[in-house]
Every structure is written in structure tokens, then in C-alpha cells.
Design a protein around this motif. Sequence first.
Motif, PDB file in Angstrom:
ATOM      1  N   GLU A 271       0.832  -1.202   0.000  1.00 29.15           N
ATOM      2  CA  GLU A 271       0.000   0.000   0.000  1.00 29.15           C
ATOM      3  C   GLU A 271       0.871   1.260   0.000  1.00 29.15           C
ATOM      4  OE1 GLU A 271      -3.088   2.358   2.905  1.00 29.15           O
ATOM      5  OE2 GLU A 271      -2.963   0.174   3.108  1.00 29.15           O
ATOM      6  N   TYR A 272       1.928   1.229   0.828  1.00 30.76           N
ATOM      7  CA  TYR A 272       2.853   2.365   0.885  1.00 30.76           C
ATOM      8  C   TYR A 272       3.509   2.583  -0.485  1.00 30.76           C
ATOM      9  CZ  TYR A 272       7.024   5.092   2.053  1.00 30.76           C
ATOM     10  OH  TYR A 272       8.010   6.048   2.077  1.00 30.76           O
ATOM     11  N   SER A 273       3.909   1.496  -1.119  1.00 31.92           N
ATOM     12  CA  SER A 273       4.577   1.567  -2.413  1.00 31.92           C
ATOM     13  C   SER A 273       3.655   2.173  -3.475  1.00 31.92           C
ATOM     14  CB  SER A 273       5.028   0.171  -2.847  1.00 31.92           C
ATOM     15  OG  SER A 273       5.732   0.215  -4.068  1.00 31.92           O
TER      16      SER A 273
ATOM     17  N   LEU B 172      17.235   4.568   5.559  1.00 32.43           N
ATOM     18  CA  LEU B 172      16.784   5.291   6.749  1.00 32.43           C
ATOM     19  C   LEU B 172      15.696   6.301   6.399  1.00 32.43           C
ATOM     20  CD1 LEU B 172      20.132   5.874   8.688  1.00 32.43           C
ATOM     21  CD2 LEU B 172      18.189   4.479   9.413  1.00 32.43           C
ATOM     22  N   GLU B 173      15.782   6.868   5.200  1.00 36.90           N
ATOM     23  CA  GLU B 173      14.743   7.802   4.758  1.00 36.90           C
ATOM     24  C   GLU B 173      13.416   7.061   4.630  1.00 36.90           C
ATOM     25  OE1 GLU B 173      13.722  10.887   1.082  1.00 36.90           O
ATOM     26  OE2 GLU B 173      15.400   9.479   0.908  1.00 36.90           O
ATOM     27  N   PHE B 174      13.442   5.861   4.018  1.00 35.63           N
ATOM     28  CA  PHE B 174      12.235   5.038   3.925  1.00 35.63           C
ATOM     29  C   PHE B 174      11.717   4.731   5.317  1.00 35.63           C
ATOM     30  CE2 PHE B 174      10.914   0.670   4.776  1.00 35.63           C
ATOM     31  CZ  PHE B 174       9.707   0.620   4.095  1.00 35.63           C
ATOM     32  N   TYR B 175      12.600   4.340   6.234  1.00 39.23           N
ATOM     33  CA  TYR B 175      12.221   3.954   7.603  1.00 39.23           C
ATOM     34  C   TYR B 175      11.424   5.076   8.272  1.00 39.23           C
ATOM     35  CZ  TYR B 175      12.875   3.029  12.619  1.00 39.23           C
ATOM     36  OH  TYR B 175      12.679   2.838  13.967  1.00 39.23           O
ATOM     37  N   ASN B 176      11.951   6.285   8.225  1.00 35.99           N
ATOM     38  CA  ASN B 176      11.288   7.413   8.885  1.00 35.99           C
ATOM     39  C   ASN B 176       9.946   7.732   8.238  1.00 35.99           C
ATOM     40  OD1 ASN B 176      13.346   7.891  10.811  1.00 35.99           O
ATOM     41  ND2 ASN B 176      14.565   8.961   9.275  1.00 35.99           N
ATOM     42  N   GLN B 177       9.882   7.679   6.916  1.00 35.77           N
ATOM     43  CA  GLN B 177       8.629   7.963   6.229  1.00 35.77           C
ATOM     44  C   GLN B 177       7.599   6.853   6.452  1.00 35.77           C
ATOM     45  OE1 GLN B 177       9.744   8.687   2.153  1.00 35.77           O
ATOM     46  NE2 GLN B 177      10.430  10.786   2.564  1.00 35.77           N
ATOM     47  N   TYR B 178       8.073   5.612   6.517  1.00 34.73           N
ATOM     48  CA  TYR B 178       7.161   4.482   6.706  1.00 34.73           C
ATOM     49  C   TYR B 178       6.549   4.498   8.108  1.00 34.73           C
ATOM     50  CZ  TYR B 178       5.309  -0.206   5.858  1.00 34.73           C
ATOM     51  OH  TYR B 178       4.479  -1.281   5.661  1.00 34.73           O
ATOM     52  N   LEU B 179       7.359   4.880   9.111  1.00 34.43           N
ATOM     53  CA  LEU B 179       6.814   5.009  10.464  1.00 34.43           C
ATOM     54  C   LEU B 179       5.671   6.016  10.471  1.00 34.43           C
ATOM     55  CD1 LEU B 179       9.894   5.077  12.898  1.00 34.43           C
ATOM     56  CD2 LEU B 179       8.477   3.145  12.240  1.00 34.43           C
ATOM     57  N   GLY B 180       5.888   7.165   9.802  1.00 34.15           N
ATOM     58  CA  GLY B 180       4.845   8.182   9.734  1.00 34.15           C
ATOM     59  C   GLY B 180       3.607   7.687   9.016  1.00 34.15           C
ATOM     60  N   PHE B 181       3.787   6.932   7.957  1.00 33.30           N
ATOM     61  CA  PHE B 181       2.673   6.370   7.184  1.00 33.30           C
ATOM     62  C   PHE B 181       1.819   5.444   8.058  1.00 33.30           C
ATOM     63  CE2 PHE B 181       1.408   2.538   4.723  1.00 33.30           C
ATOM     64  CZ  PHE B 181       0.434   3.100   3.902  1.00 33.30           C
ATOM     65  N   LEU B 182       2.453   4.557   8.817  1.00 32.61           N
ATOM     66  CA  LEU B 182       1.719   3.603   9.655  1.00 32.61           C
ATOM     67  C   LEU B 182       1.045   4.309  10.839  1.00 32.61           C
ATOM     68  CD1 LEU B 182       4.241   0.600   9.735  1.00 32.61           C
ATOM     69  CD2 LEU B 182       2.175   0.836   8.337  1.00 32.61           C
ATOM     70  N   LYS B 183       1.672   5.376  11.341  1.00 32.98           N
ATOM     71  CA  LYS B 183       1.091   6.111  12.478  1.00 32.98           C
ATOM     72  C   LYS B 183      -0.102   6.950  12.046  1.00 32.98           C
ATOM     73  CE  LYS B 183       5.305   6.718  15.255  1.00 32.98           C
ATOM     74  NZ  LYS B 183       6.334   7.709  15.678  1.00 32.98           N
ATOM     75  N   THR B 184       0.105   7.762  11.002  1.00 31.95           N
ATOM     76  CA  THR B 184      -0.921   8.750  10.647  1.00 31.95           C
ATOM     77  C   THR B 184      -2.039   8.196   9.769  1.00 31.95           C
ATOM     78  OG1 THR B 184       0.427   9.483   8.747  1.00 31.95           O
ATOM     79  CG2 THR B 184       0.728  10.647  10.836  1.00 31.95           C
ATOM     80  N   GLU B 185      -1.687   7.312   8.838  1.00 30.80           N
ATOM     81  CA  GLU B 185      -2.722   6.832   7.914  1.00 30.80           C
ATOM     82  C   GLU B 185      -3.443   5.584   8.403  1.00 30.80           C
ATOM     83  OE1 GLU B 185      -2.160   6.922   3.798  1.00 30.80           O
ATOM     84  OE2 GLU B 185      -0.743   8.605   3.802  1.00 30.80           O
TER      85      GLU B 185
ATOM     86  N   HIS C  66       5.831  -4.730  12.366  1.00 36.47           N
ATOM     87  CA  HIS C  66       5.956  -4.630  10.910  1.00 36.47           C
ATOM     88  C   HIS C  66       7.402  -4.325  10.500  1.00 36.47           C
ATOM     89  CE1 HIS C  66       1.801  -5.236  10.416  1.00 36.47           C
ATOM     90  NE2 HIS C  66       1.391  -4.024  10.740  1.00 36.47           N
ATOM     91  N   ILE C  67       8.078  -3.465  11.263  1.00 40.31           N
ATOM     92  CA  ILE C  67       9.481  -3.155  10.965  1.00 40.31           C
ATOM     93  C   ILE C  67      10.336  -4.405  11.150  1.00 40.31           C
ATOM     94  CG2 ILE C  67      11.506  -1.821  11.690  1.00 40.31           C
ATOM     95  CD1 ILE C  67       9.422  -0.178  10.179  1.00 40.31           C
ATOM     96  N   LYS C  68      10.069  -5.147  12.208  1.00 37.51           N
ATOM     97  CA  LYS C  68      10.812  -6.383  12.469  1.00 37.51           C
ATOM     98  C   LYS C  68      10.632  -7.374  11.317  1.00 37.51           C
ATOM     99  CE  LYS C  68      11.215 -10.144  15.852  1.00 37.51           C
ATOM    100  NZ  LYS C  68      10.655 -10.730  17.104  1.00 37.51           N
TER     101      LYS C  68
ATOM    102  N   ARG D 227      19.938   2.810  13.706  1.00 36.25           N
ATOM    103  CA  ARG D 227      18.783   3.703  13.751  1.00 36.25           C
ATOM    104  C   ARG D 227      17.555   3.116  13.044  1.00 36.25           C
ATOM    105  NH1 ARG D 227      20.778   9.150  11.363  1.00 36.25           N
ATOM    106  NH2 ARG D 227      22.242   7.797  10.255  1.00 36.25           N
ATOM    107  N   PHE D 228      17.759   2.043  12.293  1.00 35.95           N
ATOM    108  CA  PHE D 228      16.655   1.333  11.632  1.00 35.95           C
ATOM    109  C   PHE D 228      16.157   0.289  12.635  1.00 35.95           C
ATOM    110  CE2 PHE D 228      15.153   0.620   7.139  1.00 35.95           C
ATOM    111  CZ  PHE D 228      14.150  -0.272   7.445  1.00 35.95           C
ATOM    112  N   LYS D 229      15.560   0.776  13.728  1.00 36.18           N
ATOM    113  CA  LYS D 229      15.290  -0.106  14.861  1.00 36.18           C
ATOM    114  C   LYS D 229      13.822  -0.515  14.967  1.00 36.18           C
ATOM    115  CE  LYS D 229      15.013   3.911  17.920  1.00 36.18           C
ATOM    116  NZ  LYS D 229      15.617   4.605  19.069  1.00 36.18           N
TER     117      LYS D 229
END
Length: 410
Positions: free
Chosen positions: A144-146, A159-172, A183-185, A209-211
Motif C-alpha cells: 500500500e505504501y509503495s 533510513l529515509e524510507f524507515y522514517n517515512q514508513y513510520l509516519g505512514f503507519l502512524k498517521t494513515e 511490521h518493521i521487524k 537507527r533502523f530499529k
Amino acid sequence: MAKAKFILKEPNSKEDTLIYLLYRYQYKRFKYSTGEIINPKFWNATSQRVKSTKQFPEYPEFNARLDKLENGINNAFRKLLNDGIQPNNTILKKALESELDDNILKPRQVSLFEFIDSYIEESKLNKSIGTIKVYNTAYKYLKEYSKKKRPVDFSTITLEFYNQYLGFLKTEHNLSSNTIGKHIKTIKSFMNEATERGINTNMEFRNKRFKTIREEADTVYLSVDELAKIEKIDLSSSPRLDKVRDLFLIGCYTGLRFSDFIQIRPENIVSNNTVIEIRTQKTGQRVSIPLHKTVRSILKKYNNQLPKAYTNQTMNSYLKEIVSLAGIKEKVETSITKGGKVEKKPVSKYKLVSTHTARRSFATNLYLAEVPTISIMKITGHKTERSFLQYIRVTQKENADKLLTHPFFN
């Protein structure tokens, strides 16, 4: 003398496994993923090639590819020496891949989504239904993100994907921190497997930082007194609740996971009915657990042949009913971070009980009873004391009460 050798990643596997190229040279060892997979039953460890068999008709082409790899590593090594270059693993890897580029038509690069598709199908043969469900859910959000944000492939897992993906899962999707962490794991698991198979070369997902984020879950345990209340309920008029109660108590006094305590058979009861010996499904470990008197009583009730369990979901539903009947209704404050906001609310304790509460209750009650931590970990399977102490549930007051008996405070 330099020598190439092919070995299987998991030679005893019943499923397809990866083939590695090992190259020993100048007292060094170089290991390279061939990207080829084979079922061990078709592998000849002596010749280090696929067996000549009608069951695997493509063996000539398969072995030819391994021959080219062996020739490639030998040619790469020889050329380095001829050019006066002292080989090491990094230099040798580059030289080998250059040799392969020159001599072998490389297959089309597999995309991340193609890999995940095939990996999930492959996993259906050797992983639990629960694990497959986790894989599919993580994959759904990734696709869905893709589609909505930006294309995803091996090279874009940064790391850029990681930060944006966290925001996607939180806000959307307003997911909790622990669900996002899961999901990150899972994404990291996909990337690790692809890396092991020589499909992925992007290592940014291993950056510290990709934790995998997580927060302490609002999980409860049942004390020895509460377990006694549950045991004393008369459920003779409700066979379904009676059966679920008995199976749950088995878990509470053995520390076994749901998938394990529902599998106990007469042959698992050994040493004159004093010990349960079982190999756990999740880790494959063999554990030995002394039989608590409650467990002995329940086993006697069923002649050591425990009744067939309901599904985990059904068990969880019935358990809440049972614990409520036992009068365990005190309010527990819960908190969860969803969409980046902390939500707190009081919930009746019985609503938080699940089959996994049994295992947590076992560990916590033994800890409070001052059973050595290492002895409890032998049963629960925790690898470190730190992870074990995060697992148990002890309140500040219970911890203070426990310390009152310590010589330091007397």
C-alpha cells in the motif's frame, strides 16, 4: 593450494536450502552465496553436486552452473596472483563477480515484492499459521505504501524510507507502537533472508537507527491466589469452560506456550508421573518441567490424555468468561500509543487475560517465589536475564515485599 567447495546452508532440512561456495586460500576462508537452492535429498555431499536422478531432471544444467562458479572463483584467484594483487575476501568477491559478469548471463534481478511473494509461499511449508499471517499483514502495508507514496524495492529500504514508513503507519493507519514495531521487524526479516540468499546487497536496514520500536505492553499475570480462585470454580454445568479452564491451568503451572501445552501426550509424562518432557514448537528446545500438584490432578482427571483444545481465539474468549466468574474484576490502567498519541483508560483485569497470560503467570509467580532466575529461564527459553526480567510482571509493591525478606533490609 586454493580449493573450492559447495555446501548446503541447512543440510538436514526437509525443504529447499541455499548452496554456499566455500573457497579456502592462503589460510583464509571465503564464503559466497550462490543464489541456488536445492532440496538436500537431491544433493550428493561427496561430489558436491546434484544427484543424477530422474526426480530432478534439470540436474545437468544445475551442475553446469555450479561448475561455472567453481571455474569462476579459480580464474578470479589466479588472475589476482598473476596481476601481483594480494587477495583478501573483499577483493576476491569483486574479482569473482567481475568474472561471472564476463562469463555467465545473469538472471533478471528479483524485486523485493517478488522475493516476499515466493518467501511467504515457501514459509507455508515450515512456519506456523500465525507467522504467515504476520508476514501477509506486513506485506499488505508495504504494498500500500509503495502504491500511495513511493515505489519500494531492495535499494529503497533506507533510513529515509524507515522514517517515512513510520509516519505512514502512524498517521494513515493509526497503528500502535508495538504493531508498527512488529511490521518493521518483519521487513528486517525479509531483508535478512534475501541478503543470506545473495539477492540483496543493500545493508542500510542493519543501521542501528533502523530499529524495531516497542513500548511496554499492558499485559497482566495471575497470582497464585487468583489461580486458586479459578481452580475452585464449579464449572461442571459447562463442559466447554471446564475444559478451557483445565488447559489454561496446565499452561499456568508449566510455563509452556499455547501451541505446546495443547500438545501434551501421555508419552510426555515421564519419571513416574513427576516430570513433563516436551520439545517446544517455536524454538525446537527440549524442556523438562516438574509436575505441579494442580497439573497432576488435571492429568489424572483426563487419564493423562488432555482434551482437544479450541482455537487460540476461542480459548481467549472463553478465558475472559472464566476469569470473570472467578471474581477477578479489579480495574487495571492501560495505556497505548496510537497515531503518536498516548491513550489511557481503566480496564477490568479479566478482559486482559489470554492464553499467553498462563506463561507470564508461571514466570512471574516462580520469580516471586524466589526460584533462581536461571532455573526459570531453562523452562521459558529466555536467552538473557535482561529479556526475562522484561517479560515478567511484578508491581512496585510486590517488588518491595520481595525485598523485605532480603538480608540487606534486615
